[in-house]
Motif scaffolding. Structure first.
Motif, PDB file in Angstrom:
ATOM      1  N   SER A 137      -6.666  60.128  17.464  1.00 43.59           N
ATOM      2  CA  SER A 137      -7.092  59.258  18.571  1.00 43.59           C
ATOM      3  C   SER A 137      -7.541  57.891  18.051  1.00 43.59           C
ATOM      4  O   SER A 137      -7.273  56.864  18.681  1.00 43.59           O
ATOM      5  N   LYS A 138      -8.170  57.882  16.893  1.00 41.23           N
ATOM      6  CA  LYS A 138      -8.592  56.607  16.314  1.00 41.23           C
ATOM      7  C   LYS A 138      -7.370  55.760  15.939  1.00 41.23           C
ATOM      8  O   LYS A 138      -7.340  54.549  16.167  1.00 41.23           O
ATOM      9  N   ILE A 139      -6.328  56.426  15.361  1.00 36.90           N
ATOM     10  CA  ILE A 139      -5.115  55.680  14.979  1.00 36.90           C
ATOM     11  C   ILE A 139      -4.422  55.099  16.198  1.00 36.90           C
ATOM     12  O   ILE A 139      -3.972  53.932  16.211  1.00 36.90           O
ATOM     13  N   PHE A 140      -4.331  55.885  17.285  1.00 35.21           N
ATOM     14  CA  PHE A 140      -3.689  55.409  18.512  1.00 35.21           C
ATOM     15  C   PHE A 140      -4.409  54.202  19.092  1.00 35.21           C
ATOM     16  O   PHE A 140      -3.797  53.211  19.494  1.00 35.21           O
ATOM     17  N   VAL A 141      -5.707  54.252  19.111  1.00 34.71           N
ATOM     18  CA  VAL A 141      -6.492  53.127  19.654  1.00 34.71           C
ATOM     19  C   VAL A 141      -6.289  51.884  18.814  1.00 34.71           C
ATOM     20  O   VAL A 141      -6.133  50.764  19.337  1.00 34.71           O
ATOM     21  N   ASN A 142      -6.259  52.011  17.508  1.00 31.25           N
ATOM     22  CA  ASN A 142      -6.065  50.853  16.631  1.00 31.25           C
ATOM     23  C   ASN A 142      -4.693  50.212  16.833  1.00 31.25           C
ATOM     24  O   ASN A 142      -4.553  48.982  16.847  1.00 31.25           O
ATOM     25  N   ILE A 143      -3.635  51.069  16.999  1.00 30.71           N
ATOM     26  CA  ILE A 143      -2.284  50.536  17.248  1.00 30.71           C
ATOM     27  C   ILE A 143      -2.245  49.789  18.574  1.00 30.71           C
ATOM     28  O   ILE A 143      -1.643  48.707  18.695  1.00 30.71           O
ATOM     29  N   PHE A 144      -2.886  50.323  19.582  1.00 30.67           N
ATOM     30  CA  PHE A 144      -2.907  49.693  20.902  1.00 30.67           C
ATOM     31  C   PHE A 144      -3.586  48.316  20.830  1.00 30.67           C
ATOM     32  O   PHE A 144      -3.101  47.335  21.392  1.00 30.67           O
ATOM     33  N   ILE A 145      -4.695  48.233  20.120  1.00 32.83           N
ATOM     34  CA  ILE A 145      -5.409  46.949  19.996  1.00 32.83           C
ATOM     35  C   ILE A 145      -4.548  45.939  19.251  1.00 32.83           C
ATOM     36  O   ILE A 145      -4.473  44.757  19.614  1.00 32.83           O
ATOM     37  N   LEU A 146      -3.866  46.372  18.191  1.00 33.42           N
ATOM     38  CA  LEU A 146      -3.010  45.472  17.420  1.00 33.42           C
ATOM     39  C   LEU A 146      -1.859  44.951  18.258  1.00 33.42           C
ATOM     40  O   LEU A 146      -1.517  43.754  18.207  1.00 33.42           O
ATOM     41  N   ALA A 147      -1.259  45.821  19.082  1.00 34.68           N
ATOM     42  CA  ALA A 147      -0.158  45.413  19.952  1.00 34.68           C
ATOM     43  C   ALA A 147      -0.618  44.372  20.960  1.00 34.68           C
ATOM     44  O   ALA A 147       0.090  43.383  21.244  1.00 34.68           O
ATOM     45  N   MET A 148      -1.785  44.549  21.520  1.00 37.53           N
ATOM     46  CA  MET A 148      -2.311  43.591  22.495  1.00 37.53           C
ATOM     47  C   MET A 148      -2.537  42.242  21.835  1.00 37.53           C
ATOM     48  O   MET A 148      -2.285  41.186  22.440  1.00 37.53           O
TER      49      MET A 148
END
Length: 487
Positions: free
Chosen positions: A465-476
């Motif tokens: 879940s931490k990895i998914f959140v970090n990828i989402f923030i980077l994409a934004m």
């Protein structure tokens, strides 16, 4: 006649109320603080004064940053004015500054005669050394100047002779050898023989004494100063010869370690008058001169205390025990008071609280402490009282000696001794141990420890879940940057 008796009774009633009111107002206890500014060679004081009542006990004086406690002194006075008697007693703690600067005494409270007395504290400024005031001069009334010196103008030459004095300065102690912590009395006195013919007079005594005591007072001793206010002559006999002793300093000293105590030779400058060879009624019959008298150096041997597990902690002196118990019959959970009062001869300020072990049968709380110190007849006596409050937890008969004991070293018997209680308490009722355990319950979280599974569980899902959140923030962040550059 009945109305006369009624009026007399009313009058006596009013008089008794008035006397009670006057008495209650007359009794007063107060704390007096020293001045706002002192010199680094002066002492600063805190004084407890009790008016029209006995100063029976008092608590510890506060510690002050930038100062060292130098010991206490006590005094009392009685006045009779127009048939009215008033009295006061006071005890003073002296503080010596360790350096120059501005220091703060925080607000504090001292228990005096069982009542708390508060002070708002003070800011104290310590400056450079200042000249001290001259003390009372007992010789002045005996060797004052000739009142006729300036009455006539006498031009003739007068020859003056130096008369040999019969006087000396001496430092004396009542003991030559002491144990660590054992008190001894040191006195600095000026002695004048009864048949002395040389006129002598004290000169600038206050300033001289300040410098003398700097050299004289040993650093490895606790001091209880007798604080001599007025210097009065006292007849004594030395080696069968009569002298007048003028005592200018006296203190009880208690060695803090086994190092020898050395008193160096100190000098006291006196005014010594030369007398006219041919005295006349109107002429000048004496001439002022000065002479310094020196005391002999003195050393006191200090012995180590005999081996004992607590030899570095025990008090030294000749002490006894006085104890008070609020009631010998108790019930479990019922509070009671017990007073352990140590009194006798020694360094009262160095008395520590007794060893207390409540165990599983009692709860004992930190004591209220009061002490009183008396300085008279060249000795220091007094007492220190420790008042405990306790709660019994188990029924039974208990000897207080199993819970309270105080170990000390008696230099008179050269042995260790123990003060133990002679009181016995009888406790009835149900056991309170379980209530104590419940009072220390850690809560429901710890109650579930035994019922919860102790199998290990993976936390890998939390890592994904931490990895998914970090990828989402980077994409934004990337999308936001592209939009900004296009514009």
């Amino acid at each position: 006649m009945g109305w006369i008796y009624r009026r007399l009774n009313a009058l006596f009633f009013l008089i008794s109320i008035f006397c009670m009111a006057v008495t209650s107002q007359a009794q007063d206890v107060k704390i007096e603080l020293g001045p706002d500014e002192i010199g680094e060679n002066q002492t600063w004081t805190i004084t407890i004064t009790a008016a029209n009542e006995r100063l029976s006990n008092y608590g510890d004086f506060p510690d002050i940053t930038g100062f060292q406690k130098r010991g206490t002194s006590s005094s009392s006075s009685t006045q009779i004015i127009n048939g009215q008697i008033s009295s006061s007693q006071s005890v003073t703690m002296s503080y010596v500054p360790t350096s120059q600067g501005t220091f703060t005494l925080k607000p504090f409270t001292i228990n005096v005669n069982g009542k708390p007395i508060s002070s708002q504290g003070k800011t104290i400024k310590v400056g450079g050394a200042v000249a001290r005031q001259q003390r009372n001069d007992p010789f002045r009334s005996f060797f004052d100047h000739d009142p006729m010196d300036n009455f006539f103008n006498n031009d003739r030459k007068t020859e003056f002779l130096d008369v040999k004095e019969d006087a000396f300065l001496a430092l004396t102690t009542d003991k030559r050898e002491v144990y660590v912590g054992e008190g001894f009395t040191a006195s600095l006195s000026f002695y004048v023989a009864e048949d002395n013919r040389a006129p002598l007079q004290f000169h600038d005594l206050g300033k001289q004494l300040g410098e003398i005591l700097k050299k004289l007072k040993p650093e490895n001793c606790w001091e209880e100063n007798f604080n001599i206010e007025n210097i009065n002559g006292e007849p004594v006999s030395l080696g069968g010869k009569k002298y007048t002793q003028y005592k200018i300093y006296q203190a009880e000293l208690y060695p803090l370690n086994a190092e020898p105590i050395t008193f160096p030779s100190v000098g006291l400058e006196m005014i010594k008058y030369k007398v006219a060879k041919n005295p006349s009624f109107f002429g000048r019959n004496r001439q002022e001169d000065f002479k310094t008298f020196y005391s002999k150096p003195k050393s006191i041997k200090v012995r180590k205390l005999p081996p004992h597990p607590l030899k570095d902690q025990v008090a030294v002196g000749d002490y006894k025990l006085n104890e008070k118990l609020s009631t010998p019959n108790l019930e479990t959970g019922q509070s009671f008071s017990y007073e352990f009062n140590i009194y006798g001869e020694g360094n009262i300020s160095a008395i520590n609280k007794p060893l207390v072990e409540g165990g599983e049968n009692f709860d004992f709380y930190d004591p209220n402490v009061t002490q009183n110190i008396n300085r008279r007849n060249n000795t220091v006596t007094g007492g220190k009282s420790f008042k405990y409050f306790g709660i019994p937890k188990e029924p039974g008969d208990y000897n207080m000696k199993d819970y309270f004991k105080w170990i000390y070293f008696n230099p008179k018997t050269e042995s260790y001794d123990t003060l133990t209680s002679a009181k016995v308490v009888h406790v009835t009722g149900e056991s309170k141990k379980n209530e104590h355990i419940q009072a220390n319950d850690m809560g429901s979280f710890y109650d579930r420890i035994n019922t919860e599974s102790n199998n290990l569980k993976s936390t890998a899902s939390f890592e994904w879940s931490k990895i998914f959140v970090n990828i989402f923030i980077l994409a934004m962040l990337v999308i936001s940057a592209i939009i900004i550059f296009k514009k």
